[in-house]
Design an enzyme around this catalytic site. Structure first.
Site, short mmCIF file in Angstrom:
data_model
loop_
_atom_site.label_atom_id
_atom_site.label_comp_id
_atom_site.label_asym_id
_atom_site.label_seq_id
_atom_site.Cartn_x
_atom_site.Cartn_y
_atom_site.Cartn_z
N GLY A 21 -8.68 -8.62 19.57
CA GLY A 21 -10.09 -8.42 19.89
C GLY A 21 -11.06 -9.10 18.95
CG PHE A 102 -7.60 -3.01 0.90
CD1 PHE A 102 -6.92 -2.74 -0.26
CD2 PHE A 102 -7.36 -2.21 2.01
CE1 PHE A 102 -6.02 -1.69 -0.35
CE2 PHE A 102 -6.46 -1.16 1.94
CZ PHE A 102 -5.79 -0.89 0.75
CE1 TYR A 152 -0.43 -12.06 1.22
CE2 TYR A 152 -2.34 -13.39 0.64
CZ TYR A 152 -1.78 -12.29 1.29
OH TYR A 152 -2.59 -11.43 1.98
C1 HXC Z 1 -8.25 0.36 -2.37
C2 HXC Z 1 -8.31 1.26 -0.24
C3 HXC Z 1 -9.24 0.26 0.18
C4 HXC Z 1 -9.66 -0.69 -0.79
C5 HXC Z 1 -8.83 1.56 1.86
N1 HXC Z 1 -8.09 2.03 0.85
N2 HXC Z 1 -9.53 0.47 1.49
N3 HXC Z 1 -7.82 1.30 -1.48
N4 HXC Z 1 -9.14 -0.61 -2.05
N5 HXC Z 1 -10.52 -1.66 -0.49
C6 HXC Z 1 -7.22 3.20 0.85
C7 HXC Z 1 -8.01 4.47 1.16
O1 HXC Z 1 -8.57 5.00 -0.04
C8 HXC Z 1 -6.92 5.37 1.72
O2 HXC Z 1 -6.11 5.93 0.71
C9 HXC Z 1 -6.04 4.40 2.49
O3 HXC Z 1 -6.27 3.10 1.93
C10 HXC Z 1 -6.38 4.37 3.97
O4 HXC Z 1 -7.75 4.03 4.08
P1 HXC Z 1 -8.60 4.26 5.42
O5 HXC Z 1 -9.94 3.67 5.22
O6 HXC Z 1 -8.49 5.69 5.86
O7 HXC Z 1 -7.75 3.43 6.50
P2 HXC Z 1 -8.18 2.85 7.91
O8 HXC Z 1 -9.54 3.33 8.31
O9 HXC Z 1 -7.05 3.04 8.85
O10 HXC Z 1 -8.36 1.26 7.62
C11 HXC Z 1 -7.26 0.44 7.39
C12 HXC Z 1 -7.62 -0.67 6.42
C13 HXC Z 1 -8.87 -1.45 6.88
C14 HXC Z 1 -6.39 -1.56 6.26
C15 HXC Z 1 -7.94 -0.01 5.06
O11 HXC Z 1 -9.20 -2.46 5.94
C16 HXC Z 1 -8.67 -2.08 8.24
O12 HXC Z 1 -8.93 -1.41 9.26
N6 HXC Z 1 -8.22 -3.35 8.32
C17 HXC Z 1 -7.92 -4.05 9.56
C18 HXC Z 1 -8.37 -5.47 9.56
C19 HXC Z 1 -8.10 -6.27 8.32
O13 HXC Z 1 -7.77 -5.75 7.25
N7 HXC Z 1 -8.29 -7.59 8.47
C20 HXC Z 1 -8.15 -8.51 7.38
C21 HXC Z 1 -6.86 -9.22 7.50
S1 HXC Z 1 -7.00 -10.59 6.48
P3 HXC Z 1 -6.34 7.45 0.17
O14 HXC Z 1 -5.28 7.64 -0.85
O15 HXC Z 1 -7.74 7.47 -0.39
O16 HXC Z 1 -6.17 8.34 1.37
C22 HXC Z 1 -5.54 -11.11 5.91
C23 HXC Z 1 -5.66 -12.47 5.27
C24 HXC Z 1 -4.60 -12.83 4.33
O17 HXC Z 1 -4.55 -10.47 6.01
C25 HXC Z 1 -4.68 -14.20 3.68
C26 HXC Z 1 -6.00 -14.81 3.40
C27 HXC Z 1 -5.91 -16.21 2.86
P1 NAP Z 2 -9.25 -9.49 11.68
O1 NAP Z 2 -10.30 -10.04 12.60
O2 NAP Z 2 -9.60 -8.32 10.85
O3 NAP Z 2 -7.97 -9.20 12.56
C1 NAP Z 2 -7.07 -8.16 12.33
C2 NAP Z 2 -6.87 -7.41 13.64
O4 NAP Z 2 -5.81 -6.46 13.49
C3 NAP Z 2 -8.12 -6.63 14.08
O5 NAP Z 2 -8.44 -7.01 15.40
C4 NAP Z 2 -7.67 -5.18 14.05
O6 NAP Z 2 -8.28 -4.43 15.12
C5 NAP Z 2 -6.16 -5.31 14.23
N1 NAP Z 2 -5.45 -4.15 13.69
C6 NAP Z 2 -5.51 -3.65 12.44
N2 NAP Z 2 -4.74 -2.56 12.33
C7 NAP Z 2 -4.15 -2.39 13.53
C8 NAP Z 2 -3.25 -1.43 14.05
N3 NAP Z 2 -2.77 -0.43 13.32
N4 NAP Z 2 -2.86 -1.54 15.34
C9 NAP Z 2 -3.33 -2.56 16.11
N5 NAP Z 2 -4.19 -3.49 15.68
C10 NAP Z 2 -4.60 -3.39 14.42
O7 NAP Z 2 -8.77 -10.61 10.67
P2 NAP Z 2 -8.23 -12.11 10.88
O8 NAP Z 2 -8.69 -12.89 9.72
O9 NAP Z 2 -8.51 -12.59 12.25
O10 NAP Z 2 -6.65 -11.90 10.72
C11 NAP Z 2 -5.75 -12.15 11.78
C12 NAP Z 2 -4.37 -12.46 11.22
O11 NAP Z 2 -4.42 -13.65 10.46
C13 NAP Z 2 -3.79 -11.40 10.29
O12 NAP Z 2 -2.39 -11.31 10.50
C14 NAP Z 2 -4.07 -11.95 8.91
O13 NAP Z 2 -3.19 -11.45 7.95
C15 NAP Z 2 -3.83 -13.42 9.20
N6 NAP Z 2 -4.40 -14.34 8.23
C16 NAP Z 2 -5.76 -14.53 8.19
C17 NAP Z 2 -6.27 -15.44 7.31
C18 NAP Z 2 -7.73 -15.72 7.23
O14 NAP Z 2 -8.15 -16.48 6.34
N7 NAP Z 2 -8.56 -15.18 8.10
C19 NAP Z 2 -5.41 -16.17 6.46
C20 NAP Z 2 -4.04 -15.94 6.53
C21 NAP Z 2 -3.55 -15.03 7.44
P3 NAP Z 2 -8.59 -2.85 15.05
O15 NAP Z 2 -9.27 -2.59 13.76
O16 NAP Z 2 -9.42 -2.62 16.28
O17 NAP Z 2 -7.26 -2.16 15.16
#
Ligand code: HXC
Ligand code: NAP
Length: 285
Positions: A21, A102, A152
Site C-alpha cells: 500500500g 527503526f 546489510y
Molecule cells: C526503539 C521502539 C521504536 C524506536 C517502537 N519501538 N519504535 N524502540 N526505538 N524508534 C518499540 C516500542 O517501544 C515497543 O516496545 C515495540 O517497539 C513495539 O512498538 P509499537 O509502536 O507498539 O509497534 P507497532 O505500532 O506495531 O509498529 C511497528 C514498528 C513501526 C516496526 C515499530 O515502525 C512500523 O509500523 N513500521 C512499518 C513500516 C516500516 O518500518 N518501514 C520502514 C522500512 S525501511 P515496548 O517494550 O515499549 O512495548 C527499511 C529500510 C532498510 O527496512 C534499509 C535502508 C537503506
Molecule cells: P514502507 O513504505 O514503510 O513499507 C513497509 C510496508 O510494510 C508498509 O506498507 C507496511 O504497511 C507494511 N507492513 C509493516 N508491518 C506489516 C505487517 N505486520 N503485516 C503486513 N504488512 C506490514 O517502507 P519502504 O521503504 O517502501 O520499504 C519497503 C521494503 O523495502 C522493506 O522490505 C524495506 O526493508 C525495503 N528496503 C527499503 C529501502 C529504502 O531505502 N526505502 C532500502 C532497502 C530495503 P502497514 O503499516 O499498513 O502494515
C-alpha cells in the site's frame, strides 16, 4: 525514468505484494499492473491499502485487490491466498516486501522492540512463503518468490540490529528454498536495495534533522539515491518469465554504496585533484 519491459510482460499473472500500500511496494505494484498483472496488495492498515488500490486502478486501468493482512498471522496470510485465487485464479508470484525498522542503539531496545521487527521481517516472510509454497506444491503450479532484503543482510549493521537479523534470515530463506523448491518449479530470488526515499523508511531511519546531517547520497559512489522506477524495473524482470533461469540470486541495487563503504581506501575520494598532483610529484623522489 521509463519502464524497461515490453507491454504485456506480466499479462494474466497474479502477483501478491505484502506491504503493497505504500512506498516501494506501491511503486513496484504499479509497474507490474502497467505490464498487465493482476495485483493483490496487503498490509495491516485497511484504509491505506483500499485507498492505494483505488488510486492504482485509476492510474493504470488494471485489476487490484486489497486484502488486510498482518504477515505475522498465518491464518491471515492463508486468507490472502484464498482471496487472491477467488478473484484472479492461480497465483504466479509473491513479493515479500513488508518490513518494520527503526534506528536505535541496541542496548536501548526492549526485547519487544527486537521482536516486533524480526517478527515482521523474518516471520512475516517465512509465513507468506510457507503458505504460498504449500499451495503451489499441492496444486502442482510453478511460482516465483521475490524477497526485498537490503545490503546489510550480509554485512550486518549497527543501530538497526533487529532489521539486520531479520533480513539475514530472509536471505538464508531465499537461497535455501531456491535449491529445495526448484524441483517444484518454484524460483526464489531477492533484491538488496540501497537508499530509495520513501516516507516509511525516511521517517524511521532519518528522523528529525538526521536527514540534513547524514545525506545518504554522499555515501554512494554515484552520488544519488535510487529512483523507484529503477527498482520496479528490476523487480518486474525478476517476477517475469524473462528471468526464468535466475534462481537463488540476490541482486544489489545501491549505486555501489556497500562496496564503497567496505573498501579500505574508498574514503580517499576526499583527496582533491591538486593534492593528487602533489603526491604524484613526490612519487618520483
Ligand atoms: C526503539 C521502539 C521504536 C524506536 C517502537 N519501538 N519504535 N524502540 N526505538 N524508534 C518499540 C516500542 O517501544 C515497543 O516496545 C515495540 O517497539 C513495539 O512498538 P509499537 O509502536 O507498539 O509497534 P507497532 O505500532 O506495531 O509498529 C511497528 C514498528 C513501526 C516496526 C515499530 O515502525 C512500523 O509500523 N513500521 C512499518 C513500516 C516500516 O518500518 N518501514 C520502514 C522500512 S525501511 P515496548 O517494550 O515499549 O512495548 C527499511 C529500510 C532498510 O527496512 C534499509 C535502508 C537503506
Ligand atoms: P514502507 O513504505 O514503510 O513499507 C513497509 C510496508 O510494510 C508498509 O506498507 C507496511 O504497511 C507494511 N507492513 C509493516 N508491518 C506489516 C505487517 N505486520 N503485516 C503486513 N504488512 C506490514 O517502507 P519502504 O521503504 O517502501 O520499504 C519497503 C521494503 O523495502 C522493506 O522490505 C524495506 O526493508 C525495503 N528496503 C527499503 C529501502 C529504502 O531505502 N526505502 C532500502 C532497502 C530495503 P502497514 O503499516 O499498513 O502494515
Amino acid at each position: 525514468m521509463e519502464g524497461m519491459l515490453k507491454p504485456g510482460t506480466l499479462k494474466n499473472k497474479t502477483i501478491i505484494i505484502t506491504g503493497g500500500g505504500t512506498g516501494l511496494g506501491r511503486s513496484m505494484g504499479k509497474y507490474m499492473l502497467e505490464l498487465g498483472a493482476n495485483l493483490v496488495i496487503t498490509s495491516r492498515k485497511t484504509e491505506v491499502i483500499n485507498k492505494t488500490a483505488e488510486a492504482l486502478k485509476a492510474e493504470t486501468g488494471g485489476n487490484v485487490l486489497a486484502v488486510t493482512c498482518d504477515v505475522r498471522k498465518y491464518e491471515e496470510v492463508e486468507n490472502v491466498i484464498r482471496q487472491a485465487e477467488a478473484s484472479f485464479g492461480p497465483i504466479h508470484g509473491v513479493l515479500n516486501n513488508a518490513a518494520g525498522n527503526f534506528i536505535s542503539p541496541t542496548e536501548r531496545l526492549s526485547h519487544r522492540a527486537f521482536d516486533i521487527v524480526v517478527d515482521i521481517v523474518l516471520k512475516g516472510t517465512y509465513y507468506t512463503t510457507l503458505a504460498a509454497g504449500k499451495n503451489w506444491i499441492a496444486k502442482k503450479q510453478p511460482g516465483v518468490f521475490l524477497n526485498i532484503v537490503t545490503t546489510y543482510a550480509w554485512t550486518g549493521s549497527g543501530f538497526v540490529v533487529p532489521s539486520a537479523c531479520g533480513k539475514a534470515g530472509v536471505l538464508a530463506l531465499t537461497r535455501s528454498l531456491a535449491v529445495e523448491w526448484a524441483r517444484y518449479n518454484i524460483r526464489s530470488n531477492a533484491i538488496a536495495p540501497g537508499p530509495f526515499p520513501t516516507e516509511g523508511a525516511w521517517s524511521r531511519l532519518l528522523p528529525g534533522d538526521l536527514v540534513k546531517k547524514f545525506n545518504p547520497a554522499e555515501r554512494i559512489p554515484l552520488k544519488r539515491v535510487g529512483q523507484h522506477q529503477e527498482l520496479a524495473n528490476l523487480a518486474a524482470y525478476l517476477m517475469s518469465d524473462f528471468s526464468a533461469y535466475i534462481n537463488g540470486e540476490v541482486i544489489t541495487i545501491d549505486g555501489g554504496e556497500w562496496l564503497r563503504n567496505g573498501g579500505e581506501f574508498s574514503h580517499l575520494e576526499a583527496i582533491p585533484e591538486n593534492l593528487w598532483d602533489e603526491l604524484e610529484k613526490m612519487r618520483g623522489k
